[in-house]
Design a protein around this motif. Structure first.
Motif, PDB file in Angstrom:
ATOM      1  N   VAL A   1       0.838  -1.199   0.000  1.00 28.81           N
ATOM      2  CA  VAL A   1       0.000   0.000   0.000  1.00 28.81           C
ATOM      3  C   VAL A   1       0.872   1.248   0.000  1.00 28.81           C
ATOM      4  O   VAL A   1       0.646   2.199  -0.770  1.00 28.81           O
ATOM      5  CB  VAL A   1      -0.947  -0.001   1.225  1.00 28.81           C
ATOM      6  CG1 VAL A   1      -1.732   1.302   1.289  1.00 28.81           C
ATOM      7  CG2 VAL A   1      -1.903  -1.188   1.174  1.00 28.81           C
ATOM      8  N   VAL A   2       1.886   1.253   0.848  1.00 27.40           N
ATOM      9  CA  VAL A   2       2.782   2.411   0.920  1.00 27.40           C
ATOM     10  C   VAL A   2       3.551   2.566  -0.385  1.00 27.40           C
ATOM     11  O   VAL A   2       3.674   3.680  -0.925  1.00 27.40           O
ATOM     12  CB  VAL A   2       3.749   2.257   2.110  1.00 27.40           C
ATOM     13  CG1 VAL A   2       4.792   3.378   2.098  1.00 27.40           C
ATOM     14  CG2 VAL A   2       2.981   2.268   3.421  1.00 27.40           C
ATOM     15  N   ARG A   3       4.045   1.476  -0.926  1.00 30.40           N
ATOM     16  CA  ARG A   3       4.837   1.559  -2.162  1.00 30.40           C
ATOM     17  C   ARG A   3       4.006   2.130  -3.314  1.00 30.40           C
ATOM     18  O   ARG A   3       4.475   2.986  -4.062  1.00 30.40           O
ATOM     19  CB  ARG A   3       5.373   0.173  -2.531  1.00 30.40           C
ATOM     20  CG  ARG A   3       6.404  -0.362  -1.536  1.00 30.40           C
ATOM     21  CD  ARG A   3       7.264  -1.450  -2.178  1.00 30.40           C
ATOM     22  NE  ARG A   3       6.458  -2.580  -2.643  1.00 30.40           N
ATOM     23  CZ  ARG A   3       6.218  -3.665  -1.923  1.00 30.40           C
ATOM     24  NH1 ARG A   3       6.689  -3.747  -0.687  1.00 30.40           N
ATOM     25  NH2 ARG A   3       5.506  -4.661  -2.421  1.00 30.40           N
TER      26      ARG A   3
ATOM     27  N   GLU B   1      -0.815  11.403  -6.988  1.00 34.46           N
ATOM     28  CA  GLU B   1      -2.042  11.022  -7.674  1.00 34.46           C
ATOM     29  C   GLU B   1      -2.874  10.115  -6.764  1.00 34.46           C
ATOM     30  O   GLU B   1      -2.340   9.308  -5.994  1.00 34.46           O
ATOM     31  CB  GLU B   1      -1.722  10.278  -8.971  1.00 34.46           C
ATOM     32  CG  GLU B   1      -1.034  11.138 -10.018  1.00 34.46           C
ATOM     33  CD  GLU B   1      -1.936  12.242 -10.542  1.00 34.46           C
ATOM     34  OE1 GLU B   1      -3.160  11.979 -10.670  1.00 34.46           O
ATOM     35  OE2 GLU B   1      -1.429  13.344 -10.824  1.00 34.46           O
ATOM     36  N   GLU B   2      -4.198  10.238  -6.865  1.00 31.66           N
ATOM     37  CA  GLU B   2      -5.076   9.413  -6.037  1.00 31.66           C
ATOM     38  C   GLU B   2      -5.113   7.982  -6.552  1.00 31.66           C
ATOM     39  O   GLU B   2      -5.128   7.736  -7.754  1.00 31.66           O
ATOM     40  CB  GLU B   2      -6.492   9.990  -6.027  1.00 31.66           C
ATOM     41  CG  GLU B   2      -6.582  11.363  -5.351  1.00 31.66           C
ATOM     42  CD  GLU B   2      -7.986  11.924  -5.377  1.00 31.66           C
ATOM     43  OE1 GLU B   2      -8.754  11.514  -6.286  1.00 31.66           O
ATOM     44  OE2 GLU B   2      -8.319  12.747  -4.523  1.00 31.66           O
ATOM     45  N   ILE B   3      -5.135   7.044  -5.608  1.00 35.80           N
ATOM     46  CA  ILE B   3      -5.178   5.628  -5.922  1.00 35.80           C
ATOM     47  C   ILE B   3      -6.510   5.064  -5.429  1.00 35.80           C
ATOM     48  O   ILE B   3      -6.852   5.229  -4.246  1.00 35.80           O
ATOM     49  CB  ILE B   3      -4.019   4.864  -5.240  1.00 35.80           C
ATOM     50  CG1 ILE B   3      -2.670   5.431  -5.674  1.00 35.80           C
ATOM     51  CG2 ILE B   3      -4.112   3.373  -5.531  1.00 35.80           C
ATOM     52  CD1 ILE B   3      -2.371   5.266  -7.136  1.00 35.80           C
ATOM     53  N   GLU B   4      -7.270   4.416  -6.319  1.00 38.30           N
ATOM     54  CA  GLU B   4      -8.518   3.787  -5.881  1.00 38.30           C
ATOM     55  C   GLU B   4      -8.217   2.621  -4.952  1.00 38.30           C
ATOM     56  O   GLU B   4      -7.281   1.842  -5.171  1.00 38.30           O
ATOM     57  CB  GLU B   4      -9.315   3.280  -7.091  1.00 38.30           C
ATOM     58  CG  GLU B   4      -9.878   4.386  -7.962  1.00 38.30           C
ATOM     59  CD  GLU B   4     -10.762   3.834  -9.064  1.00 38.30           C
ATOM     60  OE1 GLU B   4     -10.970   2.590  -9.097  1.00 38.30           O
ATOM     61  OE2 GLU B   4     -11.250   4.624  -9.888  1.00 38.30           O
ATOM     62  N   ALA B   5      -9.018   2.502  -3.888  1.00 32.20           N
ATOM     63  CA  ALA B   5      -8.789   1.438  -2.915  1.00 32.20           C
ATOM     64  C   ALA B   5     -10.071   1.162  -2.154  1.00 32.20           C
ATOM     65  O   ALA B   5     -11.000   1.987  -2.134  1.00 32.20           O
ATOM     66  CB  ALA B   5      -7.678   1.825  -1.938  1.00 32.20           C
ATOM     67  N   VAL B   6     -10.117  -0.020  -1.536  1.00 28.45           N
ATOM     68  CA  VAL B   6     -11.254  -0.415  -0.701  1.00 28.45           C
ATOM     69  C   VAL B   6     -10.705  -0.975   0.611  1.00 28.45           C
ATOM     70  O   VAL B   6      -9.863  -1.876   0.608  1.00 28.45           O
ATOM     71  CB  VAL B   6     -12.132  -1.481  -1.379  1.00 28.45           C
ATOM     72  CG1 VAL B   6     -13.289  -1.879  -0.458  1.00 28.45           C
ATOM     73  CG2 VAL B   6     -12.671  -0.969  -2.713  1.00 28.45           C
ATOM     74  N   LEU B   7     -11.182  -0.438   1.710  1.00 28.00           N
ATOM     75  CA  LEU B   7     -10.870  -0.964   3.030  1.00 28.00           C
ATOM     76  C   LEU B   7     -12.010  -1.892   3.440  1.00 28.00           C
ATOM     77  O   LEU B   7     -13.162  -1.458   3.554  1.00 28.00           O
ATOM     78  CB  LEU B   7     -10.724   0.163   4.047  1.00 28.00           C
ATOM     79  CG  LEU B   7     -10.364  -0.259   5.476  1.00 28.00           C
ATOM     80  CD1 LEU B   7      -8.945  -0.826   5.536  1.00 28.00           C
ATOM     81  CD2 LEU B   7     -10.516   0.922   6.440  1.00 28.00           C
TER      82      LEU B   7
ATOM     83  N   ALA C   1     -14.889   2.412   0.297  1.00 22.09           N
ATOM     84  CA  ALA C   1     -14.208   2.615  -0.975  1.00 22.09           C
ATOM     85  C   ALA C   1     -13.881   4.092  -1.146  1.00 22.09           C
ATOM     86  O   ALA C   1     -14.663   4.971  -0.756  1.00 22.09           O
ATOM     87  CB  ALA C   1     -15.085   2.134  -2.125  1.00 22.09           C
ATOM     88  N   GLY C   2     -12.693   4.351  -1.702  1.00 13.97           N
ATOM     89  CA  GLY C   2     -12.305   5.742  -1.891  1.00 13.97           C
ATOM     90  C   GLY C   2     -10.967   5.854  -2.573  1.00 13.97           C
ATOM     91  O   GLY C   2     -10.616   5.017  -3.414  1.00 13.97           O
ATOM     92  N   TRP C   3     -10.206   6.896  -2.199  1.00 13.29           N
ATOM     93  CA  TRP C   3      -8.965   7.215  -2.887  1.00 13.29           C
ATOM     94  C   TRP C   3      -7.857   7.432  -1.860  1.00 13.29           C
ATOM     95  O   TRP C   3      -8.011   8.186  -0.896  1.00 13.29           O
ATOM     96  CB  TRP C   3      -9.151   8.460  -3.739  1.00 13.29           C
ATOM     97  CG  TRP C   3     -10.254   8.289  -4.743  1.00 13.29           C
ATOM     98  CD1 TRP C   3     -10.150   7.797  -6.009  1.00 13.29           C
ATOM     99  CD2 TRP C   3     -11.637   8.584  -4.532  1.00 13.29           C
ATOM    100  NE1 TRP C   3     -11.382   7.766  -6.611  1.00 13.29           N
ATOM    101  CE2 TRP C   3     -12.312   8.237  -5.731  1.00 13.29           C
ATOM    102  CE3 TRP C   3     -12.377   9.097  -3.457  1.00 13.29           C
ATOM    103  CZ2 TRP C   3     -13.682   8.398  -5.882  1.00 13.29           C
ATOM    104  CZ3 TRP C   3     -13.729   9.252  -3.595  1.00 13.29           C
ATOM    105  CH2 TRP C   3     -14.382   8.910  -4.811  1.00 13.29           C
TER     106      TRP C   3
ATOM    107  N   GLU D   1      -9.727   8.873   1.318  1.00 17.48           N
ATOM    108  CA  GLU D   1     -10.871   9.771   1.148  1.00 17.48           C
ATOM    109  C   GLU D   1     -12.093   8.927   0.835  1.00 17.48           C
ATOM    110  O   GLU D   1     -12.119   8.206  -0.156  1.00 17.48           O
ATOM    111  CB  GLU D   1     -10.617  10.770   0.030  1.00 17.48           C
ATOM    112  CG  GLU D   1     -11.768  11.734  -0.200  1.00 17.48           C
ATOM    113  CD  GLU D   1     -11.553  12.641  -1.394  1.00 17.48           C
ATOM    114  OE1 GLU D   1     -12.516  13.316  -1.812  1.00 17.48           O
ATOM    115  OE2 GLU D   1     -10.421  12.654  -1.927  1.00 17.48           O
ATOM    116  N   THR D   2     -13.113   9.002   1.680  1.00 19.60           N
ATOM    117  CA  THR D   2     -14.255   8.103   1.544  1.00 19.60           C
ATOM    118  C   THR D   2     -15.154   8.531   0.388  1.00 19.60           C
ATOM    119  O   THR D   2     -15.505   9.700   0.240  1.00 19.60           O
ATOM    120  CB  THR D   2     -15.077   8.065   2.845  1.00 19.60           C
ATOM    121  OG1 THR D   2     -15.451   9.396   3.210  1.00 19.60           O
ATOM    122  CG2 THR D   2     -14.269   7.458   3.970  1.00 19.60           C
TER     123      THR D   2
END
Length: 262
Positions: free
Chosen positions: A82-84, A92-98, A119-121, A140-141
């Motif tokens: 995630v950090v890498r 730049e924003e990365i799409e992700a889901v927690l 889900a967010g960025w 960011e939610t």
């Protein structure tokens, strides 16, 4: 007030009994339940679409918190993928889901009590290194959903931001384990308040129905009963919402006294 749950014959796909919908119970809102899951003891894992990870890669945040705007701050080890990927994105924003998974802290059938997805960025937090070897990132939610003991729901980001976690959530694990270990007979007596026809509450054999405290919030206690006719939940409302251990102790005494008098 007692609110029986459905029998296991009506269990939905993820395996949890649902409360009956005949009378709307007092319950935490979907936004409050989502905040409780995100901020407290439930386990969490981050998913980044397109990111290939190995079985040993750490996608689980070390810590998480929610800021006043509803964004989620997550602390990861520096070696986490995630950090890498966030640092490589260079702002730049990365799409992700927690994904949050809530597992009952006591031994019961069907231990997963619920799941939530935020889900967010993802972006890096400048200067976000609260301890050596870690990096702080912000999620960011954008979309929040959950599927728990109360049912499935969608939560708007502004609702999530305005909500608060349940005041008992920080000590729910300890309280449920204490109830199960030290007050098992009292919890079992609650079976007599359910009013479920054919249930052998109060029979000569006290083991006819097993009772385990499953979930606790400021509005009430949920108990999972297991008998010859299957598994079902019953919800026991407190006389009034509780905010701390003292209020909980008083409310539990009222429930136990009512059960003994039934």
């Amino acid at each position: 007030m007692i609110r029986p749950g459905n029998p296991m014959s009506g269990v939905p796909a993820h395996g949890q009994p649902r409360p009956e919908a005949e009378e709307a119970p007092r319950l935490p809102s979907a936004a409050e339940r989502a905040r409780t899951l995100v901020e407290n003891n439930a386990s969490a894992v981050m998913t980044v679409p397109g990111l290939v990870t190995g079985p040993a890669d750490d996608m689980t945040p070390l810590r998480r918190s929610v800021c006043p705007t509803g964004d989620v701050f997550l602390l990861f080890p520096d070696e986490s993928p995630v950090v890498r990927v966030v640092l490589a994105a260079d702002g730049e924003e990365i799409e992700a889901v927690l994904e949050i998974t809530d597992v009952a802290p006591v031994a019961v059938p069907h231990r997963i009590r619920g799941r939530a997805w935020v889900a967010g960025w993802l972006t890096a937090v400048p200067g976000g290194t609260p301890q050596a070897g870690t990096t702080l990132v912000r999620l960011e939610t954008g979309e929040i959903s959950l599927d728990d003991l109360w049912g499935a729901a969608l939560v708007e980001p502004d609702e999530f931001a305005d909500a608060a976690a349940d005041p008992l959530a920080c000590c729910e694990t300890e309280l449920l384990q204490h109830l199960a270990a030290a007050h098992g007979p009292d919890v079992g007596l609650l079976c007599g308040l359910v009013g479920r026809s054919g249930l052998p509450c109060g029979d000569a054999d006290p083991s006819a129905v097993a009772a385990v405290p499953l979930a606790l919030d400021r509005f009430g206690l949920r108990v999972r009963f297991t008998g010859d006719d299957g598994v079902f939940d019953a919800r026991f409302d407190f006389p009034e919402p509780v905010e701390d251990r003292d209020g909980l102790r008083r409310s539990m005494l009222v429930l136990f006294e009512a059960a003994r008098d039934s």
